[in-house]
Enzyme design. Structure first.
Site, PDB file in Angstrom:
ATOM      1  CE  LYS A  78      -3.831   2.159   2.746  1.00 46.33           C
ATOM      2  NZ  LYS A  78      -4.662   1.813   3.958  1.00 46.33           N
ATOM      3  CB  SER A 153      -8.198   3.791   2.763  1.00 45.77           C
ATOM      4  OG  SER A 153      -7.250   3.332   3.861  1.00 45.77           O
ATOM      5  CB  SER A 177      -8.257   1.073   5.551  1.00 45.88           C
ATOM      6  OG  SER A 177      -9.005   2.058   5.595  1.00 45.88           O
TER       7      SER A 177
HETATM    8  N1  GLN Z   1     -13.405   4.385   6.098  1.00 44.72           N
HETATM    9  C1  GLN Z   1     -12.468   4.702   7.470  1.00 44.72           C
HETATM   10  C2  GLN Z   1     -12.268   6.298   7.318  1.00 44.72           C
HETATM   11  O1  GLN Z   1     -12.603   6.820   6.194  1.00 44.72           O
HETATM   12  C3  GLN Z   1     -11.478   3.879   7.828  1.00 44.72           C
HETATM   13  C4  GLN Z   1     -10.443   4.271   6.912  1.00 44.72           C
HETATM   14  C5  GLN Z   1      -9.018   3.361   7.215  1.00 44.72           C
HETATM   15  O2  GLN Z   1      -9.051   2.330   8.142  1.00 44.72           O
HETATM   16  N2  GLN Z   1      -7.911   3.631   6.978  1.00 44.72           N
HETATM   17  O3  GLN Z   1     -11.457   6.914   8.183  1.00 44.72           O
END
Ligand code: GLN
Length: 494
Positions: A78, A153, A177
């Protein structure tokens, strides 16, 4: 060997050990596949030359007698993990062209294990999002249906693994995420207990929640990855001081009283009432319940439990995470890090213009919310209150764990939605995080494994949550499920 891409990390590892294939062959095959599937948007950069060099080194190490499980296995990271050899963007224009002077600990450890890095993977800007539509470098497409999101994400990581471009990939999970994109793309992912993987070199979003973890085809793949990625790191003050763990060994640990037919005998699985609300999509509910029935057949018992503050985890997370983000992202000021505007009058103007030009809308929204909830006069009402509730959410889990060994439920309320469907509606995105946020706030390990399919043939994930440092229990249960079912073996036809 044809169809090399069908092998997961464990399968490829066995083929490498048996000399049925070399790492150079596997790497060459996958690089061609990555190039042929560029339209999915999973990769932000590909390093064919470096990958082939690392593959040749891995083959030489194997020829010299080394036998590591991941030696010669290709992967991608990532783009939130900093890398010396490749650019790191965190999905943001802010870091376009940035080159880190060092590697993240997770990257270093996987490289030492002999993995081959094919490149860096797309993600929501600074890991903020649930659909990968917040990346400054374009969205990622779901390989099951290119008109749908892969989740976020870590959308690039999930799509790369689901589309069989790489056997495994790294991701990070702050509020879901890893688990949610794994669920949306029909693969397996685990977010370990906070502190299990080092955060050193992981671009910070919300430091008290951020945690790295692997994506793979199976629990076995994830176990191999997690064994290599995890462990104490003196460079991360929140790193857990524990001896190295062999998660692969946990897969086949025999439970007391278990048999071959009932490997999960004695395992109590708690089902929080709040994880099965009326609003849960019928297809998700159906697939999750069918998976639970399968786990029962494998010997597990199902018990009803309650996580009464599940709904509150949304406002709590969307106060704490932006608060921490507003502080973490202050370093991107055009001086220490990040894009600098071309034209400005004075220092303040330079800060303002640089940040206005390079941050995307969602990141700006979070910086504003975070700054607001931390400001004098609002701190007590929002930030402090959220912290108190966070503690109560963690306590609720401990109460559940007096009645069960693991908690199960859906990962997300629906299957992957269409690209564009929620992109103008931040609150709709936030609400869809309801089932992943509680474990994140409590710092508990959680995983997603393919449980079935729903609307449009899209994958549905089952979430398993364990008590602190019970990654082995989660992986063991997931492995037993995957030995008995083949949801994890299904691939999109691309
Ligand atoms: N969807 C969540 C957010 O927008 C989690 C994102 C994540 O785990 N990096 O913060």
């Amino acid at each position: 060997m044809k169809d090399l891409h069908q092998l997961g990390a464990a399968g490829l590892s066995r083929a490498l050990a048996a000399r049925q294939v070399s790492s150079v062959e596997a790497t060459t095959h996958l690089l061609a596949r990555v190039a042929a599937h560029e339209h999915l948007g999973a990769f932000l950069c590909v390093d064919a030359e470096g990958a082939l060099r690392q593959a040749a080194q891995a083959d030489a190490r194997r020829a010299a007698g080394e036998t590591g499980a991941l030696l010669g296995v290709p992967l991608a990271h990532k783009d939130i993990f900093v890398t010396e050899a490749l650019p790191t963007t965190a999905g943001s224009k802010m870091l376009a062209g940035y080159r880190s002077p060092f590697d993240a600990t997770v990257v270093t450890r996987l490289a030492a294990a002999g993995t081959v890095t094919l490149g860096k993977l797309n993600c929501d800007e600074f890991a903020m999002g649930s659909s990968n539509e917040n990346s400054a470098f374009g969205p990622v497409k779901n390989p099951w249906d290119a008109t749908r999101v892969p989740g976020g994400s870590s959308g690039g990581s999930a799509t790369a693994v689901a589309a069989r471009l790489v056997p495994v990939a790294t991701g990070t999970d702050t509020g879901g995420s890893i688990r949610q994109p794994a669920s949306f793309t029909g693969i397996t992912g685990i977010k370990p207990t906070y502190g299990v993987c080092s955060r050193y070199g992981m671009i910070a979003f919300a430091s008290s929640l951020d945690q790295a973890g692997p994506f793979g085809r199976s629990a076995e793949d994830c176990a191999l990855m997690l064994s290599a990625m995890s462990g104490f790191d003196e460079r991360d003050a929140t790193s857990a001081q524990r001896p190295p763990q062999d998660y692969a060994a946990a897969l086949t640990t025999v439970r007391a009283g278990a048999s071959a037919a009932q490997p999960l005998k004695g395992l109590r699985i708690g089902l929080p009432t709040e994880f099965f609300p009326a609003a849960l999509a019928a297809d998700v509910d159906g697939a999750v319940r069918a998976a639970l029935a399968e786990l029962q057949k494998l010997g597990a018992t199902l018990v009803d439990v309650s996580l009464p503050r599940t709904e509150l985890s949304i406002p709590v997370y969307y106060i704490i995470a932006p608060a921490e983000a507003s502080s973490n992202l202050s370093r991107f000021d055009g001086v220490r890090f990040g894009h600098r505007a071309d034209k400005y009058t004075d220092l303040l103007d330079m800060y303002k213009k640089s940040r206005a030009e390079a941050f995307g809308a969602e990141v700006k929204r979070r910086i504003m919310i975070g700054t607001y909830v931390l400001s004098h006069g609002y701190y007590d009402a929002y930030y402090l209150q959220a912290q108190k509730l966070r503690r109560m959410i963690a306590d609720d889990f401990q109460h559940c764990f007096t009645q069960c060994d693991v908690i199960a439920g859906p990962v997300a309320p629906t299957v992957a939605w269409k690209l564009g469907d929620k992109s103008d509606d931040p609150v709709a995105n936030y609400l869809a995080d309801i089932f992943t946020l509680p474990a994140s706030l409590a710092g508990l390990p959680g995983m997603s494994l393919p449980a079935g399919t729903g609307e449009g043939g899209m994958p549905v994930g089952l979430q398993l949550i364990g008590n602190y440092f019970q990654e082995g229990t989660l992986l063991h249960a997931a492995h037993a499920f995957q030995q008995a079912t083949d949801w994890h073996a299904q691939a999109p036809s691309i």
